[in-house]
Scaffold this motif. Sequence first.
Motif, PDB file in Angstrom:
ATOM      1  N   VAL A  19      96.355 -79.199  14.451  1.00  0.00           N
ATOM      2  CA  VAL A  19      94.942 -79.354  15.072  1.00  0.00           C
ATOM      3  C   VAL A  19      94.344 -77.858  15.346  1.00  0.00           C
ATOM      4  O   VAL A  19      93.145 -77.752  14.950  1.00  0.00           O
ATOM      5  CB  VAL A  19      95.313 -80.000  16.651  1.00  0.00           C
ATOM      6  N   GLN A  20      95.322 -76.831  15.504  1.00  0.00           N
ATOM      7  CA  GLN A  20      94.531 -75.451  15.501  1.00  0.00           C
ATOM      8  C   GLN A  20      94.017 -75.258  14.048  1.00  0.00           C
ATOM      9  O   GLN A  20      93.108 -74.506  14.117  1.00  0.00           O
ATOM     10  CB  GLN A  20      95.550 -74.290  15.973  1.00  0.00           C
ATOM     11  N   MET A  21      94.855 -75.924  13.235  1.00  0.00           N
ATOM     12  CA  MET A  21      94.153 -75.299  11.592  1.00  0.00           C
ATOM     13  C   MET A  21      92.776 -76.167  11.668  1.00  0.00           C
ATOM     14  O   MET A  21      92.143 -75.651  10.870  1.00  0.00           O
ATOM     15  CB  MET A  21      95.071 -75.984  10.744  1.00  0.00           C
ATOM     16  N   LEU A  22      92.960 -77.633  11.881  1.00  0.00           N
ATOM     17  CA  LEU A  22      91.701 -78.256  11.496  1.00  0.00           C
ATOM     18  C   LEU A  22      90.329 -77.565  12.385  1.00  0.00           C
ATOM     19  O   LEU A  22      89.523 -77.436  11.861  1.00  0.00           O
ATOM     20  CB  LEU A  22      91.954 -79.563  12.221  1.00  0.00           C
ATOM     21  N   LEU A  23      90.799 -77.084  13.443  1.00  0.00           N
ATOM     22  CA  LEU A  23      89.691 -76.548  14.224  1.00  0.00           C
ATOM     23  C   LEU A  23      89.497 -75.123  14.041  1.00  0.00           C
ATOM     24  O   LEU A  23      88.493 -74.587  14.685  1.00  0.00           O
ATOM     25  CB  LEU A  23      89.768 -76.817  15.901  1.00  0.00           C
ATOM     26  N   LYS A  24      90.355 -74.496  13.340  1.00  0.00           N
ATOM     27  CA  LYS A  24      90.354 -73.023  12.876  1.00  0.00           C
ATOM     28  C   LYS A  24      90.449 -72.199  14.295  1.00  0.00           C
ATOM     29  O   LYS A  24      89.543 -71.304  14.671  1.00  0.00           O
ATOM     30  CB  LYS A  24      88.895 -72.731  12.272  1.00  0.00           C
ATOM     31  N   ILE A  25      91.110 -72.377  15.132  1.00  0.00           N
ATOM     32  CA  ILE A  25      91.438 -71.693  16.443  1.00  0.00           C
ATOM     33  C   ILE A  25      92.312 -70.689  16.126  1.00  0.00           C
ATOM     34  O   ILE A  25      93.109 -70.575  15.499  1.00  0.00           O
ATOM     35  CB  ILE A  25      91.937 -72.663  17.561  1.00  0.00           C
ATOM     36  N   GLY A  26      91.894 -69.699  16.897  1.00  0.00           N
ATOM     37  CA  GLY A  26      92.694 -68.575  17.021  1.00  0.00           C
ATOM     38  C   GLY A  26      92.195 -67.393  16.146  1.00  0.00           C
ATOM     39  O   GLY A  26      90.963 -67.575  15.535  1.00  0.00           O
ATOM     40  N   HIS A  27      92.900 -66.086  15.932  1.00  0.00           N
ATOM     41  CA  HIS A  27      92.279 -65.125  15.151  1.00  0.00           C
ATOM     42  C   HIS A  27      92.476 -65.396  13.831  1.00  0.00           C
ATOM     43  O   HIS A  27      93.473 -66.042  13.488  1.00  0.00           O
ATOM     44  CB  HIS A  27      93.237 -63.960  15.515  1.00  0.00           C
ATOM     45  N   ARG A  28      91.550 -64.876  13.106  1.00  0.00           N
ATOM     46  CA  ARG A  28      91.755 -65.127  11.541  1.00  0.00           C
ATOM     47  C   ARG A  28      92.947 -64.086  10.840  1.00  0.00           C
ATOM     48  O   ARG A  28      93.148 -63.137  11.381  1.00  0.00           O
ATOM     49  CB  ARG A  28      90.254 -64.647  10.889  1.00  0.00           C
ATOM     50  N   ARG A  29      93.889 -64.997  10.164  1.00  0.00           N
ATOM     51  CA  ARG A  29      94.892 -64.301   9.761  1.00  0.00           C
ATOM     52  C   ARG A  29      94.959 -64.291   8.368  1.00  0.00           C
ATOM     53  O   ARG A  29      94.080 -65.091   7.948  1.00  0.00           O
ATOM     54  CB  ARG A  29      96.282 -64.965  10.194  1.00  0.00           C
ATOM     55  N   THR A  30      95.662 -63.297   7.785  1.00  0.00           N
ATOM     56  CA  THR A  30      95.745 -63.300   6.226  1.00  0.00           C
ATOM     57  C   THR A  30      97.139 -63.754   5.785  1.00  0.00           C
ATOM     58  O   THR A  30      98.119 -63.511   6.492  1.00  0.00           O
ATOM     59  CB  THR A  30      95.063 -61.996   5.717  1.00  0.00           C
ATOM     60  N   GLY A  31      97.278 -63.826   4.736  1.00  0.00           N
ATOM     61  CA  GLY A  31      98.702 -64.383   3.999  1.00  0.00           C
ATOM     62  C   GLY A  31      98.704 -65.114   3.025  1.00  0.00           C
ATOM     63  O   GLY A  31      98.020 -64.966   2.099  1.00  0.00           O
TER      64      GLY A  31
END
Lengths: 490, 60
Positions: free
Chosen positions: A464-476
Amino acid sequence: MKSQSLLTSIHPATVPDSLASHERAEIDASTRGPVLLFFGCSVFWLLVGSLLGLVAAWKMTHPGLLDSMAWLTFGRIRPAHLNVVVYGWAFQAGIGVALWLMARLCRIPLLHAKLLVSATLFWNLGVLIGVLGILAGDSRSVEWLELPGYATPILFLAYACIGVWAVIMFRYRRPGHVYVSQWYLLAAFLWFPWLYATANILLIWQPVQGSAQGAVNWWFARNVLGLWLTPIGLASAFYMIPKVLGRPIHSYYLSLLGFWALALFYSWNGMHHLIGGPFPAWMISASVVASILMIIPVITVAINHHMTMKGHFEALKWSPTLRFTVFGAMAYTVVSLQGCLMAIPSLNTITHFTDYTIGHAHLGLYGFFSMMMFGAIYYIVPRLVGWEWPSATMIRWHFWLAATGVLLMVGALTIGGLLQGLALYDPKVSFQSSLDFATPFRWVRGISGFLLLAGHLVFACLFVQMLLKIGHRRTGPALFTESKTEAASL
Amino acid sequence: MTAELILIFGGMLALSGSAFVAFCWSVCNGQMARPREAALTIFDDDEPVGLPTDRFPSRK
């Protein structure tokens, strides 16, 4: 690439000769809607199925648990759990992974996305109606086909759309080699409607009589595992392991040998579930021989995966996809060899009708297939949403909860089942005592259910966090900014 | 009963038969040739052999 109408797809003369330089990104983008829809629905059903399974597991040690309402009794909860997990979670996660892989391996953007979206909606409608029907008491009492007759046509219609789509995609693929994963996927897409339609015709619409129903039932149930779930799981492994490591599969010939051996022999396996039953001996014997022949594809796949990983096992520390996929690959080897052994009549006599078989089924559907799907989803979703998984810690929690849960469950059911089987086989031991032997192990199974449910909650939260793009932007991983520097170290 | 079992047995044969037809097609179509090339079809210029494509997310 321009989208094409269904009718123009009948002939591939319109396939473009070349694709743009951003081919892969375009292909991934084209799969976004249908694949995320399948994944989202599968995660929802995974949670529902886990809850139902947990209740069913605790009813084995507490028979009076939640028995005041008919729809919560064991006879309804247990088939509801099985069908939700198989048709709600496993099928939809598998189809989502298969769609993405087919588009990438055919090297063309996904065609007819609306067809797939419609299929998703119909499929979920069919599962919902079917599961509610089971809970309402309309179960058909045919294992793996418990969904009531009024849900089946909806599922078949949905699947027909997916099957047609797969044929169109394969027909429009870019010229060149058909990668081994594509063989597995194409086989799965074509065999499942065959199996499902045949089983429904022979068991529901024009039912065969007597014990022949058992033969059809196990021909279907076994082949759904071997000719639908297994090919999708292995297709994912044959793509993910080399792709994540950045090194080709150890032996391509071995991978083809594994596929063709599975394709030629697997459909004969189902009758070994009926050893000792009222069937012609030649039929059972043919099935036992075919089951033993399965050692060939299993060993070839195991050797290939191991040799591809050899010298690179440290990658399990940094790749979530690989961690889940390799766990699934190891479980595949164990569960398949276990299945071969269970076809030997002397062992089958002990394990049949015991918890051992339940443990075997969970190792296959969860330890192998579900772990493969988790691994693939961790790889695919960042590429579809353009966002990185928000927490490595949560992924690690998911892995360890899932791995510990399934190992605990399978271990308990295997040992408990063997003790139960040996007791059942001993004329000096009462039937009640044989059940008592299994009780402590059923407690462990119930506890393992909590671990699995907790893991699924973590996974759902991440999704769900991925779909809503919740949180700090991370790289990888999805952006490959770091991985290029890793190449030298491998 | 016998007819029904033969029907089921026929179904098993037909599934294997479909695999055999596909196998013949793959041989005639050159799918068994150049295995090295086939194994490399999942790699391309952007994601070549030697480049890992997945790792745990990290905070930058």
